[in-house]
Structures are given as C-alpha cells and as structure tokens.
Write a protein that holds these residues in place. Structure first.
Motif, PDB file in Angstrom:
ATOM      1  N   SER A  89     -15.143   4.068  -6.374  1.00 24.08           N
ATOM      2  CA  SER A  89     -16.329   3.486  -5.740  1.00 24.08           C
ATOM      3  C   SER A  89     -17.571   4.210  -6.239  1.00 24.08           C
ATOM      4  O   SER A  89     -17.611   5.438  -6.251  1.00 24.08           O
ATOM      5  CB  SER A  89     -16.243   3.592  -4.216  1.00 24.08           C
ATOM      6  N   GLU A  90     -18.561   3.453  -6.654  1.00 24.77           N
ATOM      7  CA  GLU A  90     -19.830   4.021  -7.106  1.00 24.77           C
ATOM      8  C   GLU A  90     -20.961   3.084  -6.703  1.00 24.77           C
ATOM      9  O   GLU A  90     -20.708   1.939  -6.286  1.00 24.77           O
ATOM     10  CB  GLU A  90     -19.838   4.242  -8.626  1.00 24.77           C
ATOM     11  N   ALA A  91     -22.195   3.547  -6.824  1.00 24.41           N
ATOM     12  CA  ALA A  91     -23.374   2.732  -6.511  1.00 24.41           C
ATOM     13  C   ALA A  91     -24.151   2.463  -7.785  1.00 24.41           C
ATOM     14  O   ALA A  91     -24.390   3.371  -8.586  1.00 24.41           O
ATOM     15  CB  ALA A  91     -24.262   3.430  -5.488  1.00 24.41           C
ATOM     16  N   LEU A  92     -24.521   1.219  -7.977  1.00 23.72           N
ATOM     17  CA  LEU A  92     -25.339   0.801  -9.115  1.00 23.72           C
ATOM     18  C   LEU A  92     -26.779   0.636  -8.647  1.00 23.72           C
ATOM     19  O   LEU A  92     -27.049  -0.105  -7.703  1.00 23.72           O
ATOM     20  CB  LEU A  92     -24.820  -0.515  -9.688  1.00 23.72           C
ATOM     21  N   GLU A  93     -27.690   1.346  -9.307  1.00 23.44           N
ATOM     22  CA  GLU A  93     -29.116   1.244  -8.998  1.00 23.44           C
ATOM     23  C   GLU A  93     -29.802   0.456 -10.120  1.00 23.44           C
ATOM     24  O   GLU A  93     -29.905   0.935 -11.244  1.00 23.44           O
ATOM     25  CB  GLU A  93     -29.743   2.632  -8.877  1.00 23.44           C
ATOM     26  N   LEU A  94     -30.251  -0.740  -9.798  1.00 22.85           N
ATOM     27  CA  LEU A  94     -31.024  -1.538 -10.742  1.00 22.85           C
ATOM     28  C   LEU A  94     -32.505  -1.272 -10.505  1.00 22.85           C
ATOM     29  O   LEU A  94     -32.960  -1.267  -9.355  1.00 22.85           O
ATOM     30  CB  LEU A  94     -30.740  -3.029 -10.556  1.00 22.85           C
ATOM     31  N   GLY A  95     -33.244  -1.036 -11.570  1.00 21.86           N
ATOM     32  CA  GLY A  95     -34.660  -0.720 -11.419  1.00 21.86           C
ATOM     33  C   GLY A  95     -35.501  -1.346 -12.504  1.00 21.86           C
ATOM     34  O   GLY A  95     -34.998  -1.733 -13.569  1.00 21.86           O
ATOM     35  N   GLY A  96     -36.796  -1.470 -12.210  1.00 18.87           N
ATOM     36  CA  GLY A  96     -37.699  -2.050 -13.194  1.00 18.87           C
ATOM     37  C   GLY A  96     -39.147  -1.846 -12.839  1.00 18.87           C
ATOM     38  O   GLY A  96     -39.488  -1.043 -11.959  1.00 18.87           O
ATOM     39  N   THR A  97     -40.003  -2.571 -13.528  1.00 23.45           N
ATOM     40  CA  THR A  97     -41.442  -2.494 -13.334  1.00 23.45           C
ATOM     41  C   THR A  97     -41.972  -3.901 -13.062  1.00 23.45           C
ATOM     42  O   THR A  97     -41.357  -4.884 -13.474  1.00 23.45           O
ATOM     43  CB  THR A  97     -42.128  -1.930 -14.594  1.00 23.45           C
ATOM     44  N   PRO A  98     -43.111  -4.037 -12.346  1.00 24.09           N
ATOM     45  CA  PRO A  98     -43.961  -2.942 -11.857  1.00 24.09           C
ATOM     46  C   PRO A  98     -43.523  -2.460 -10.491  1.00 24.09           C
ATOM     47  O   PRO A  98     -42.595  -2.998  -9.887  1.00 24.09           O
ATOM     48  CB  PRO A  98     -45.333  -3.626 -11.770  1.00 24.09           C
ATOM     49  N   CYS A  99     -44.229  -1.431 -10.018  1.00 26.14           N
ATOM     50  CA  CYS A  99     -44.123  -0.956  -8.638  1.00 26.14           C
ATOM     51  C   CYS A  99     -42.756  -0.388  -8.296  1.00 26.14           C
ATOM     52  O   CYS A  99     -42.392  -0.311  -7.122  1.00 26.14           O
ATOM     53  CB  CYS A  99     -44.488  -2.057  -7.643  1.00 26.14           C
ATOM     54  N   GLY A 100     -41.980   0.010  -9.322  1.00 26.53           N
ATOM     55  CA  GLY A 100     -40.686   0.631  -9.041  1.00 26.53           C
ATOM     56  C   GLY A 100     -39.725  -0.284  -8.315  1.00 26.53           C
ATOM     57  O   GLY A 100     -38.945   0.160  -7.460  1.00 26.53           O
ATOM     58  N   VAL A 101     -39.744  -1.578  -8.646  1.00 24.65           N
ATOM     59  CA  VAL A 101     -38.867  -2.533  -7.986  1.00 24.65           C
ATOM     60  C   VAL A 101     -37.415  -2.124  -8.204  1.00 24.65           C
ATOM     61  O   VAL A 101     -37.042  -1.660  -9.285  1.00 24.65           O
ATOM     62  CB  VAL A 101     -39.135  -3.954  -8.517  1.00 24.65           C
ATOM     63  N   ALA A 102     -36.570  -2.264  -7.166  1.00 29.55           N
ATOM     64  CA  ALA A 102     -35.205  -1.755  -7.264  1.00 29.55           C
ATOM     65  C   ALA A 102     -34.267  -2.523  -6.339  1.00 29.55           C
ATOM     66  O   ALA A 102     -34.697  -3.180  -5.387  1.00 29.55           O
ATOM     67  CB  ALA A 102     -35.163  -0.266  -6.921  1.00 29.55           C
ATOM     68  N   ALA A 103     -32.974  -2.444  -6.663  1.00 28.04           N
ATOM     69  CA  ALA A 103     -31.917  -3.002  -5.823  1.00 28.04           C
ATOM     70  C   ALA A 103     -30.673  -2.148  -6.004  1.00 28.04           C
ATOM     71  O   ALA A 103     -30.418  -1.621  -7.094  1.00 28.04           O
ATOM     72  CB  ALA A 103     -31.628  -4.460  -6.175  1.00 28.04           C
ATOM     73  N   THR A 104     -29.898  -1.985  -4.941  1.00 32.22           N
ATOM     74  CA  THR A 104     -28.679  -1.176  -4.971  1.00 32.22           C
ATOM     75  C   THR A 104     -27.472  -2.068  -4.728  1.00 32.22           C
ATOM     76  O   THR A 104     -27.476  -2.891  -3.800  1.00 32.22           O
ATOM     77  CB  THR A 104     -28.730  -0.068  -3.903  1.00 32.22           C
TER      78      THR A 104
END
Length: 325
Positions: free
Chosen positions: A200-215
């Motif tokens: 089990s692990e967590a995937l952190e998706l991130g991007g720009t602008p404003c440090g948009v993210a989803a886990t």
C-alpha cells in the motif's frame, strides 16, 4: 486660434498649446488700448495600469501603474476592497474574487487620466479517484496497469506534471498533460511490485498553477514472483547540452523459481539502451543478473520509455518492465 469668438467680450479659449492672446479695445473716439494674456496649457497626464494579472487564492500582487506627465497631486483606486491603500501609487491587491481595479490620477492643474487593470483570481482544481486496488498478481505476472481519469474541476488551465510515490512499487505513465477547465484526460498507473505480499502506498499528483494536487491511495497484492527486477522505475535526471558522457544505471533481475528462466532481448527506444549483458541469457534457479541501462541523448527534449524484457520459465511467460525517464 483656439478662441470661440474673436470679437466677443468674454470668448472661450481652448488652445492646443501655450498661447499668448492680445486684446485690443477701441473707444468711441478711436483710441485703442491693448493688453496681453498668456494661457499655459499643461501636458495631459497619462496612466497605464499595466496588463491583466493572475494570482492564486490567498496570495497578493503589487499594482504598478506607469504614470507620465506632471507628478500627480492625487491618486485614487476603485474599488478599494482588497487593496492595502486606495490613494497610493502601488497598492498591494489581495482580492477575494476576480476584480477590475480603476486608477484615476489628477495633476496640479486639475487634469485627470484613468486606466484599469484586471486581477484574476485563479481557482484550479484536480479531481481523480480516491483509491486504486490492483488486486493480486500471481507468480507469473510482474506488472499490472490501470487507466484512471483526471479532471480539471477548477476555473483555470492547469498542467499536471508531478507524480510522487514514496516507494518503487507504483509509477505513473503519461505526464505531463495540460487540462483546460472542465477537461478530462486519462493517465496510466502501473503496479510493479518489488516483493511479495500486500503493498500500500499513496500517489501524490501535483501541478501548476497554485500547487494544485490530488492524493490517490494505491494497494495491491503480489504472490511470490518467479522472476523479478528492481528498481521498477528509473529517472536519469537532467543532462546539460554540453554533457557528452552517457549515464548508466543497473537493474537487477532475479530468478526466484525452482527452474531456469530465459531472458529475451530487450525492447527499448533511443536514447535509452541496454549495454550489457548480451541477451538472451538464461538464469539458473536462484541466480541473478545485472542489466546495465544507458541514457545517451543526442538532442534536447524530454524522453520516456518502457524497457520491456520478456522471459520464459517452464510454462510461465511474462514481460518485465522498467519505466525510464
């Protein structure tokens, strides 16, 4: 020139530039009196509030208008909401919604100039599934892919360019991507377990602008593999234009079965290559081999590929994969 009526007692004067007017008055007996009045035309002030600006929520920006002409005696910004001051030249703007600010300057002669600038508040959003369950991989299977949909749920374009996982058991294929508001795209998440058991692990998706993210929570189960490799993903980093020396790294392939396993030649695209050993190669039960992978770009760009190595061990057939970038 510039007079509404040259014979009127009180004409309206509107010269384009500083002008001296001579008035002559003739009496009933023919006497003439003359006098001169000078009307000074001040240079018209101008103000450029600058191009539209964009900021993230809870951030701020300094407004910097360009002013020409006489030094203004008064500066006024409207609306004042979200501004650190409404009577200064360079206020700090921190609006809670997209706002158009209007600046008016007045010089000592009472002349005015006005301009406006939009400060757009960006609210990017990234939506994806909360969890992925890859199920169980048997001993003949080394990887499993699944496709997920990511959506820009905000009001600003975004670039999804990061995928961070603490371990080496999961990886993401298909980044970077750009999404306009409301757009959805698919990316591939790969399960490449480095060992057996529950993972089990967590995937952190991130991007720009404003440090948009989803886990995204990731989990999968792996039975004891006949043939395995580590690591499942390799990042060679960034090479400078002047860097002529290729970069090598090693992938270890291990036969965990009770019989021999034959590794077939690798399928891999430039600028990546397998430099050793010569394939095919057969591993005895319990043996391992080091696969040397090389990154040697000949042009600028971003490169990624899967190195694929098919193998056979008894009735088991599978393809080992290493993600290269």
């Amino acid at each position: 020139l510039g007079l509404s009526d040259t014979s009127a007692r009180t004409p309206l004067a509107a010269p384009d530039s500083t002008t001296s007017y001579i008035v002559a008055v003739t009496s009933s007996n023919g006497c003439i009196w003359r006098d001169t009045v000078t009307i000074t035309v001040a240079p018209q002030p101008s103000v450029d509030a600058g191009p539209s600006r964009a900021i993230c929520a809870d951030s701020s920006i300094v407004l910097s208008p360009t002013i020409a002409g006489r030094t203004p005696s008064e500066i006024r910004w409207t609306p004042s909401a979200g501004l650190s001051c409404d009577d200064c030249q360079n206020p700090t703007a921190q609006p809670t919604t997209t706002t158009t600010y209007r600046v008016t300057i007045t010089d000592s002669a009472g002349c005015t100039a006005t301009d406006s600038v939009e400060v757009r508040l960006l609210r990017p959003g990234l939506s994806a599934v909360a969890a992925i369950d890859f199920g169980t991989l048997d001993g003949c299977s080394s990887t499993r892919d699944t496709t997920i949909t990511v959506t820009n749920s905000g009001d600003a374009p975004l670039e999804l360019n990061e995928a961070m996982v603490a371990g080496a058991n999961f990886s993401v294929i298909g980044l970077p991507i750009t999404l306009v508001p409301g757009e959805s795209r698919q990316i591939t998440v790969r399960f490449s377990p480095q060992g057996s058991g529950g993972i089990s692990e967590a995937l952190e998706l991130g991007g720009t602008p404003c440090g948009v993210a989803a886990t995204i929570s990731l989990r999968g189960q792996k039975e004891q593999s006949l043939v395995s490799l580590a690591p499942g993903a390799i990042d060679f980093g960034t090479a400078a234009d002047c860097e002529a020396t290729p970069r090598d790294t090693v992938v270890v392939i291990h036969n965990r079965g009770t019989g021999p396993a034959t590794l077939n030649p690798a399928t891999i695209a430039a600028p990546f290559s397998v430099v050793s050993p010569d394939l095919p190669v057969t591993l005895g039960a319990g043996d391992s081999v080091q696969l040397r992978v090389r990154y040697a770009p000949t042009a600028a760009g971003n490169f990624s590929d899967d190195a694929r190595l098919g193998y056979a061990s008894g009735s088991c057939r599978d393809t080992l994969r290493v993600r290269l970038s």
